[in-house]
Design a protein around this motif. Structure first.
Motif, mmCIF file in Angstrom:
data_model
loop_
_atom_site.group_PDB
_atom_site.id
_atom_site.type_symbol
_atom_site.label_atom_id
_atom_site.label_comp_id
_atom_site.label_asym_id
_atom_site.label_seq_id
_atom_site.Cartn_x
_atom_site.Cartn_y
_atom_site.Cartn_z
ATOM 1 N N ALA A 123 0.830 -1.202 0.000
ATOM 2 C CA ALA A 123 0.000 0.000 0.000
ATOM 3 C C ALA A 123 0.868 1.257 0.000
ATOM 4 O O ALA A 123 0.516 2.275 -0.597
ATOM 5 C CB ALA A 123 -0.916 -0.005 1.224
ATOM 6 N N LEU A 124 2.025 1.173 0.666
ATOM 7 C CA LEU A 124 2.896 2.351 0.787
ATOM 8 C C LEU A 124 3.695 2.606 -0.482
ATOM 9 O O LEU A 124 4.038 3.743 -0.791
ATOM 10 C CB LEU A 124 3.843 2.164 1.976
ATOM 11 C CG LEU A 124 3.162 2.249 3.339
ATOM 12 C CD1 LEU A 124 4.038 1.619 4.427
ATOM 13 C CD2 LEU A 124 2.872 3.709 3.704
ATOM 14 N N PHE A 125 4.040 1.515 -1.190
ATOM 15 C CA PHE A 125 4.769 1.638 -2.457
ATOM 16 C C PHE A 125 3.905 1.051 -3.565
ATOM 17 O O PHE A 125 4.208 -0.033 -4.084
ATOM 18 C CB PHE A 125 6.112 0.899 -2.377
ATOM 19 C CG PHE A 125 7.083 1.478 -1.389
ATOM 20 C CD1 PHE A 125 7.961 2.482 -1.778
ATOM 21 C CD2 PHE A 125 7.111 1.033 -0.076
ATOM 22 C CE1 PHE A 125 8.867 3.015 -0.870
ATOM 23 C CE2 PHE A 125 8.012 1.567 0.842
ATOM 24 C CZ PHE A 125 8.889 2.566 0.438
ATOM 25 N N PRO A 126 2.809 1.706 -3.919
ATOM 26 C CA PRO A 126 1.887 1.115 -4.888
ATOM 27 C C PRO A 126 2.469 1.166 -6.301
ATOM 28 O O PRO A 126 3.304 2.020 -6.614
ATOM 29 C CB PRO A 126 0.646 2.009 -4.777
ATOM 30 C CG PRO A 126 1.178 3.329 -4.345
ATOM 31 C CD PRO A 126 2.383 3.043 -3.489
ATOM 32 N N PRO A 127 2.040 0.223 -7.163
ATOM 33 C CA PRO A 127 2.460 0.296 -8.557
ATOM 34 C C PRO A 127 1.832 1.534 -9.193
ATOM 35 O O PRO A 127 0.626 1.716 -9.109
ATOM 36 C CB PRO A 127 1.906 -0.999 -9.170
ATOM 37 C CG PRO A 127 0.898 -1.523 -8.218
ATOM 38 C CD PRO A 127 1.144 -0.905 -6.887
ATOM 39 N N GLY A 128 2.656 2.385 -9.752
ATOM 40 C CA GLY A 128 2.154 3.626 -10.343
ATOM 41 C C GLY A 128 2.478 3.690 -11.822
ATOM 42 O O GLY A 128 2.584 2.656 -12.484
ATOM 43 N N GLU A 129 2.693 4.891 -12.298
ATOM 44 C CA GLU A 129 2.954 5.087 -13.725
ATOM 45 C C GLU A 129 4.201 4.329 -14.167
ATOM 46 O O GLU A 129 4.243 3.793 -15.266
ATOM 47 C CB GLU A 129 3.152 6.578 -14.027
ATOM 48 C CG GLU A 129 1.859 7.333 -14.164
ATOM 49 C CD GLU A 129 2.107 8.812 -14.387
ATOM 50 O OE1 GLU A 129 3.119 9.157 -15.047
ATOM 51 O OE2 GLU A 129 1.325 9.627 -13.876
ATOM 52 N N TRP A 130 5.232 4.314 -13.295
ATOM 53 C CA TRP A 130 6.463 3.619 -13.642
ATOM 54 C C TRP A 130 6.193 2.151 -13.943
ATOM 55 O O TRP A 130 6.619 1.624 -14.968
ATOM 56 C CB TRP A 130 7.479 3.766 -12.506
ATOM 57 C CG TRP A 130 8.679 2.879 -12.667
ATOM 58 C CD1 TRP A 130 9.735 3.064 -13.515
ATOM 59 C CD2 TRP A 130 8.927 1.650 -11.991
ATOM 60 N NE1 TRP A 130 10.617 2.025 -13.397
ATOM 61 C CE2 TRP A 130 10.142 1.145 -12.465
ATOM 62 C CE3 TRP A 130 8.228 0.925 -11.011
ATOM 63 C CZ2 TRP A 130 10.693 -0.046 -12.006
ATOM 64 C CZ3 TRP A 130 8.775 -0.261 -10.560
ATOM 65 C CH2 TRP A 130 9.991 -0.730 -11.046
#
Lengths: 153, 153
Positions: free
Chosen positions: A21-28
């Motif tokens: 939750a703290l390091f969610p998969p994003g645009e990268w």
């Protein structure tokens, strides 16, 4: 099986899982070149929630048994490495170091699976989906690394 | 005490501790306004290495004992939360969420200390420096948060 012991082990799982939750998969992550067999995004939290419930169950079945030292040591090792992987992959975007973490995690889960089987059939079986999933995650991590070496941080 | 069990627990500690090498204190941490009683940088790795050796020793003393379920559950919980704190503080620079993680870690270490004491005097004593250190780290995290609310990510 002590239900409070189950919930403390489950809390350890959700401590490790909080990294998701703290390091969610994003645009990268979206922009990475991924293999065709990459599971859709919704599969990951479902798989991890299932695995966390199963391994908390497994630990609480064997924790009070005689001779559970190896099972508990491997259980502790896998949860520490589990918590480590997400910040390395999604936080630091270091795809290669993430493979090393997953390789160690795979060995820890194998050790946990075998040592739980030695104590209790159901506890051992409860680790099987985890071992399979880390195998898939490892193959995915290797494939993503090979396809995106230039995207590494 | 089984020496291989000790090394598996120690590996779990260094899995959690690897976050300190992966998310090192850099310019951002140097630039934070810190209280006068902040320990110098070199104290942190020395303190953690000592604590990791002590708690791996503690776990390997009690893991094979009857009734060690709570001790093992709390040990697992503390190592997961231990691995979580560094990426939240140094990775995400979320000083307030890091306090929440440390508060949960403090409770987990308290639970581990008490449950180890119930089984073995030396194992319980081995947890005392950890409990004291997490208390200091918590006070430091709160102080740094109060002094630098604008530096948060």
């Amino acid at each position: 099986m002590d239900i409070l012991v189950f919930f403390i082990f489950l809390a350890a799982c959700f401590g490790a899982g909080a990294t998701g939750a703290l390091f969610p998969p994003g645009e990268w992550y979206e922009s990475l070149d991924k293999p065709a067999w990459t599971p859709p995004d919704w599969v990951f939290p479902v798989a991890w929630t299932t695995i966390y419930l199963l391994i908390a169950f497994a630990a609480s079945r064997v924790a009070s048994l005689d001779g559970s030292a190896y099972a508990m040591a491997f259980w502790s090792l896998q949860i520490a490495l589990n918590a480590l992987w997400t910040p390395v992959f999604f936080g630091l975007k270091r795809l290669r170091e993430a493979i090393y973490v997953l390789a160690l995690l795979w060995l820890a889960v194998l050790g946990a699976t075998l040592s739980h089987f030695q104590l209790d059939l159901w506890a051992g079986l409860a680790f099987i989906p985890y071992l399979l999933w880390v195998t898939v995650a490892g193959a995915l991590n290797v494939s993503v690394w090979q396809r995106n070496r230039s995207s590494e941080a």
